[in-house]
Scaffold this motif. Structure first.
Motif, mmCIF file in Angstrom:
data_model
loop_
_atom_site.group_PDB
_atom_site.id
_atom_site.type_symbol
_atom_site.label_atom_id
_atom_site.label_comp_id
_atom_site.label_asym_id
_atom_site.label_seq_id
_atom_site.Cartn_x
_atom_site.Cartn_y
_atom_site.Cartn_z
ATOM 1 N N ARG A 106 0.853 -1.189 0.000
ATOM 2 C CA ARG A 106 0.000 0.000 0.000
ATOM 3 C C ARG A 106 0.893 1.244 0.000
ATOM 4 O O ARG A 106 1.757 1.412 0.867
ATOM 5 C CB ARG A 106 -0.894 -0.014 1.241
ATOM 6 C CG ARG A 106 -1.915 1.088 1.288
ATOM 7 C CD ARG A 106 -3.085 0.812 0.404
ATOM 8 N NE ARG A 106 -4.098 1.860 0.527
ATOM 9 C CZ ARG A 106 -5.113 1.993 -0.296
ATOM 10 N NH1 ARG A 106 -5.276 1.146 -1.301
ATOM 11 N NH2 ARG A 106 -5.997 2.957 -0.130
ATOM 12 N N LEU A 107 0.684 2.131 -0.987
ATOM 13 C CA LEU A 107 1.503 3.329 -1.133
ATOM 14 C C LEU A 107 1.122 4.381 -0.091
ATOM 15 O O LEU A 107 -0.055 4.650 0.144
ATOM 16 C CB LEU A 107 1.316 3.916 -2.538
ATOM 17 C CG LEU A 107 2.263 5.038 -2.945
ATOM 18 C CD1 LEU A 107 3.679 4.513 -3.119
ATOM 19 C CD2 LEU A 107 1.769 5.693 -4.244
ATOM 20 N N VAL A 108 2.157 4.988 0.521
ATOM 21 C CA VAL A 108 1.940 6.123 1.428
ATOM 22 C C VAL A 108 2.016 7.420 0.621
ATOM 23 O O VAL A 108 1.103 8.238 0.642
ATOM 24 C CB VAL A 108 3.001 6.135 2.548
ATOM 25 C CG1 VAL A 108 2.822 7.377 3.435
ATOM 26 C CG2 VAL A 108 2.910 4.868 3.380
ATOM 27 N N ARG A 109 3.124 7.605 -0.110
ATOM 28 C CA ARG A 109 3.290 8.746 -0.993
ATOM 29 C C ARG A 109 4.369 8.441 -2.016
ATOM 30 O O ARG A 109 5.157 7.504 -1.837
ATOM 31 C CB ARG A 109 3.621 10.033 -0.225
ATOM 32 C CG ARG A 109 4.908 9.993 0.562
ATOM 33 C CD ARG A 109 5.104 11.260 1.398
ATOM 34 N NE ARG A 109 5.353 12.432 0.576
ATOM 35 C CZ ARG A 109 6.561 12.905 0.304
ATOM 36 N NH1 ARG A 109 7.643 12.283 0.779
ATOM 37 N NH2 ARG A 109 6.718 13.989 -0.424
ATOM 38 N N SER A 110 4.393 9.233 -3.087
ATOM 39 C CA SER A 110 5.364 9.018 -4.155
ATOM 40 C C SER A 110 6.074 10.322 -4.459
ATOM 41 O O SER A 110 5.565 11.158 -5.215
ATOM 42 C CB SER A 110 4.675 8.476 -5.411
ATOM 43 O OG SER A 110 5.614 8.265 -6.433
ATOM 44 N N PRO A 111 7.288 10.528 -3.885
ATOM 45 C CA PRO A 111 8.054 11.731 -4.199
ATOM 46 C C PRO A 111 8.473 11.789 -5.666
ATOM 47 O O PRO A 111 8.797 12.859 -6.174
ATOM 48 C CB PRO A 111 9.280 11.624 -3.283
ATOM 49 C CG PRO A 111 8.877 10.667 -2.209
ATOM 50 C CD PRO A 111 7.943 9.716 -2.864
ATOM 51 N N SER A 112 8.471 10.647 -6.341
ATOM 52 C CA SER A 112 8.824 10.587 -7.767
ATOM 53 C C SER A 112 7.553 10.344 -8.570
ATOM 54 O O SER A 112 6.513 9.954 -8.012
ATOM 55 C CB SER A 112 9.822 9.450 -8.006
ATOM 56 O OG SER A 112 9.210 8.194 -7.734
ATOM 57 N N PRO A 113 7.594 10.545 -9.880
ATOM 58 C CA PRO A 113 6.415 10.272 -10.703
ATOM 59 C C PRO A 113 5.969 8.826 -10.545
ATOM 60 O O PRO A 113 6.788 7.908 -10.390
ATOM 61 C CB PRO A 113 6.895 10.551 -12.124
ATOM 62 C CG PRO A 113 8.042 11.497 -11.954
ATOM 63 C CD PRO A 113 8.703 11.098 -10.671
ATOM 64 N N LEU A 114 4.644 8.583 -10.576
ATOM 65 C CA LEU A 114 4.122 7.225 -10.505
ATOM 66 C C LEU A 114 4.597 6.423 -11.704
ATOM 67 O O LEU A 114 4.891 6.952 -12.767
ATOM 68 C CB LEU A 114 2.595 7.245 -10.447
ATOM 69 C CG LEU A 114 1.976 7.811 -9.158
ATOM 70 C CD1 LEU A 114 0.469 7.891 -9.286
ATOM 71 C CD2 LEU A 114 2.374 6.967 -7.951
ATOM 72 N N GLY A 115 4.627 5.099 -11.519
ATOM 73 C CA GLY A 115 5.098 4.217 -12.575
ATOM 74 C C GLY A 115 6.470 3.676 -12.243
ATOM 75 O O GLY A 115 6.932 3.720 -11.095
#
Length: 348
Positions: A98-107
């Protein structure tokens, strides 16, 4: 023309009954279990003395800042026989984060590789590290924590820094928002091997793209909400034991049957009966069995329609009554002739 059981070829009778026993006592069933990690951790390429054993976040991928800095996630799952029985066939597995956050672009392709060396989770916790933002720099490793160069801090090392793992990934997935899942035939094969060979169960390492900014933050097994924790869903087929004696559980692996008595089926089709000793069981259906008594060297037949003391002796071709409280020798009466006789029995 009637034929006495005693005139039949005994080996053919035994072979036929054994085939029935094996087909009856084993019943296939399908099931699905959800496993949570027994341990997880993050290792940090830029700090050999950093770990995050009991932190809430797993950071995986390449951090933007120069020089290149990588984070990798470690996951292990216990193959508990109470969850997945020995001998089960693994049909499919799905590993989810489960993702918390993505500092980089998704994918980006995040790859699960099977680990080939044991590793640990200690009590390091980057959430309490004021220097680290979002647990990003890890914390000082504690005893048995995995780090970039250690499998277990501070004594055991990886053969290769960054973890020992199979070169070919077991599964890949592109990380989007919410939940990301990995599934493949190889992933199922990994779990099958862990079940069959527990000594090879070291889990997986998750590696993100390391040629570009890719870091993602995932919930760890310490997440406060259970549904946010890493999950391994396993579909399997297993062989279940069908008890022909209709017993109920007692202590120490023993069961009680109203018509058969107290017995232990751990080594079924060999059964240890507290009064009869060792017997080989040929089930016909629930409530009806052939038995080979190891001590008497006799074949018996009995059903739930009779008292546990009334048996049919193939050796005598007659019904007999067994005085169960007798030990060595055991005492019987031939119900056709009224003759009393004895046979060897278990020691008192």
């Amino acid at each position: 023309m009637s034929v006495s059981i005693r005139t039949l070829n005994l080996s053919l009778v035994v072979s036929f009954i054994l085939a029935i026993a094996l087909s009856f006592s084993a019943e296939l069933f399908a099931d699905t279990v959800v496993l949570r990690p027994s341990q997880d951790n993050t290792i940090f390429s830029d700090n050999n003395n950093a770990s995050n054993g009991v932190g809430n976040i797993l950071r995986i991928g390449r951090v933007r800042r120069a020089p290149a800095r990588f984070r990798r996630g470690l996951f292990a799952f216990s193959m508990d026989p109470s969850e997945i029985p020995d001998g089960a066939i693994i049909e499919n597995v799905i590993f989810s984060l489960r993702l918390v956050r993505s500092p980089s672009p998704l994918g980006g392709s995040f790859a699960l590789h099977r680990l080939t060396n044991d590793w640990g989770e200690g009590t390091s916790n980057a959430a309490s590290n004021r220097i680290g933002r979002s647990e990003g720099r890890g914390a000082t490793p504690r005893t048995n924590d995995a780090t970039w160069n250690r499998t277990h801090f501070s004594s055991l090392s990886w053969n290769s820094e960054g973890g020992d793992f199979a070169v070919a990934p077991s599964a890949r997935a592109s990380v989007g928002g919410g939940t990301t899942s990995w599934s493949s035939e190889q992933l199922a094969a990994d779990v099958q091997d862990w079940l069959d060979n527990p000594g090879s169960n070291f889990g997986w390492i998750l590696i993100g793209p390391e040629n570009t900014h890719s870091v993602k933050h995932f919930h760890s097994r310490e997440a406060s909400i259970m549904d946010n924790r890493p999950m391994l869903m396993v579909d399997f087929t297993a062989v279940g034991f069908v008890d022909p004696f209709e017993g109920v559980d007692l202590e120490g692996g023993f069961l009680f049957s109203e018509w058969y008595g107290i017995y232990n089926p751990t080594f079924f089709p060999w059964v240890f009966h507290v009064n009869h000793g060792w017997q080989f069981v040929f089930p016909i259906e629930v409530g009806e069995v052939f038995l080979f008594d190891l001590i008497c060297q006799d074949f018996w037949w009995t059903t739930s329609a009779f008292s546990s003391l009334t048996l049919f002796s193939i050796d005598l071709n007659n019904f007999i009554f067994y005085f169960r409280d007798t030990a060595n020798p055991r005492q019987f009466v031939n119900l056709s002739t009224g003759e009393f006789f004895t046979k060897p029995g278990p020691d008192p």
